[in-house]
Write a protein that holds these residues in place. Sequence first.
Motif, short mmCIF file in Angstrom:
data_model
loop_
_atom_site.label_atom_id
_atom_site.label_comp_id
_atom_site.label_asym_id
_atom_site.label_seq_id
_atom_site.Cartn_x
_atom_site.Cartn_y
_atom_site.Cartn_z
N ILE A 59 0.84 -1.21 0.00
CA ILE A 59 0.00 0.00 0.00
C ILE A 59 0.87 1.25 0.00
O ILE A 59 0.61 2.21 -0.75
CB ILE A 59 -0.95 -0.02 1.21
N LYS A 63 1.21 4.27 -2.77
CA LYS A 63 1.11 5.69 -2.42
C LYS A 63 2.27 6.47 -3.03
O LYS A 63 2.09 7.54 -3.61
CB LYS A 63 1.10 5.87 -0.91
N TYR A 336 -4.51 -2.85 -4.93
CA TYR A 336 -4.43 -1.58 -4.20
C TYR A 336 -4.25 -0.38 -5.13
O TYR A 336 -4.56 0.74 -4.76
CB TYR A 336 -3.28 -1.64 -3.19
N ALA A 542 -4.65 3.42 -0.96
CA ALA A 542 -3.30 3.88 -1.32
C ALA A 542 -3.28 5.36 -1.68
O ALA A 542 -2.70 5.77 -2.69
CB ALA A 542 -2.76 3.04 -2.48
#
Length: 704
Positions: A59, A63, A336, A542
């Motif tokens: 995750i 990001k 994600y 995310a």
Amino acid sequence: MSSDYTYDEQGQFFPFFILTLTGLITLPLTYNLLKPSKELENTAPRIKSDFKPQHGDLIEAQKRKRLRKERRIKRIVTVILGYFVMAWMVYLILVTARTTPKLYDPYEILGIARSADEKAISKHYKRLSLIYHPDKIRPDPAKNETVEMLNERFHELTQAYKALTDEDIRNNYLQYGHPDGKQSFSIGIALPKFIVTEGNQKYVLLVYGALLGVLLPYIVGKWWYGSQRYTKERVLIATAGNIFREYKEDMTDGDIVSVLSSGEEFKEMLQGAQADSGLGKLEKKVLADDSSFLSAKDRETLKKIDNSARRKALALLWAYLGRVELDDTTLDAEKYEAAPIALSLSEAFNAIALAFGNLRPIIGAFQSSQNLIQAVPPGSSPLLQLPNFTNAVVKSVEGQDSKDHLSVQKFMKMSEDQRRKLTVGTGLLSEKQYTEAVTVARQLPVLEVSKAFFKVMGEKVITPSSLVQLVVKARLIPPGCTNVPAVNELDLEDVDPDEDDLDALMGRKAAKNKTVKIIDGKKVETKLETIQPPLAHAPYLARDHSPRWHIFLADAKQGKMAVPPFTFTTFEKPLFDEAGKPTFNVQTLKMQFQAPPQVGDFTFVMHMLCDSYLGLDSKVEITLHIDDPAKAVAVEEDDDISEPDEDSIAGQMHALKTGGAPKPSGTPKKKTQKPSEDSSDEDSDTDGDAGDTSDTNTETDVED
């Protein structure tokens, strides 16, 4: 005067040209990259939690990938290269020998003051002649002097003397700046000579053709095409078209998830072989028998999709919402990555649903946002958004056969012993996991409506087609709070802004977040605070997301939206004190719309939805009472009838006529009752409390 155009063979001016051109590109890009971001996600605080999901590293990697994409690496590389070129040009400017022609100055050559008269100049020249005349001086070998150098020096002195004393030569100097008259000068072009050297012209033309005929049109076209590809919700135009075509009035939550998978953004994400890679394994995991979060209709929808990219996108979304373990690092990473894309697409679906105005899809759009942010399947328990909660823990709390889900608020209303008994144990939560879940639950931003009413600014009644404000008074009361103080009735009143406060009257934000009020004849400047709630606690999403509250009015009977949503992201009073405890301040939320053109009572259902959490929404039934315009005139006339003050001429005249003492200044004005021709019910409306802002029925019935 002749002129000679030469090229910058020694590199004197070319660095200045390149430095200027590079700076025009580099400096604006630098400002664009370094300017403070105004996005809410960059300024909001965070909910305190130590919870880390199982795939926390994946995750976080997604990001960072999104941040790199948003920061646009190409711009960063361009800025770095720009500064490198600028530094190189500055270096060339500093180390390159520069020869700059000086203006001819006879006074400087002779070494005499400009205030000297002709006699002083002649005397000074004779003194210099005795020293520098070729017959009086011999070359100095130590200074590498020659006879030619001495003759040239004496010639300069003589020429400078004549420029100041001889009439003709002086006229040349005054008119042309030189005693010899017109002089040729050179104009240097800031381009190296090799550019126009014979044989290089074709390469120069090729470079110009590539820059002006290929690169510039490509950059402009790419920018224009890119700006035209997206809607104002920042989704592709093609995606909006796909969502529009699949929109239906009776869409369920699962249908909305299916519609979101039609986004063209997923095709860009799953390019080439990625669309088919791992699709079979993914579907097998999602469609497993124990995947109770999928309805039979949702299963059939997934199986019927022919397009590989869309089919995989929908499977990834269901895997994300169901928190399905895919046992494949690549598939988990794609899972994600798909969720933030779907969250952006839900805003486009919301815009289309609002355009149609059907209540069910509108609410479904907001609920889909909640599901995506919290990674919870549609129709599932809100308790799943708490850290460490699984379906097994939820069943233990709600009961094995219970069909009604429990909200976090109701869960936190249980006693501590009861909560522990239901959640802590073998196959459930450990003490540490339970503490993590309760810690987050106590920080959820639950807005509880204390009062909701309609009003018209500066008026006591609401007339047809007037601009009405829906005023919502609410408090942030996190789940599990005890000893919540009672609401102060004064906080539930809504005071109209001052007549000179144009920002408040027009519904605008005050300039520089400051207001100026006059107190005791002095201007007092008050700083307005904007308080942000903490970022949504979304450990599986995310990207960061700041909670938003949407308030809109609906006609429950027709199933239609009556007044479009107003979105609120900040508050006017602090939500928590310095110790992190709730302040229970009453927050004021306002939305303005035009009243119906008819007289009567109009009952609406006010929906207040938070886009980030499940189970925090509320519904309030509220009635808008529209009065006849004649009643508003009658109320104004009643307010205008008052006795004059004693310090006025009218007050003195009144005292002479009545024989009584005039009313002191500052005494409250007494209203004169006006006989009513209508029923006693109308009398009760007009004789109400003067402090009320509206005579509408504001009794609200709050539903969780």
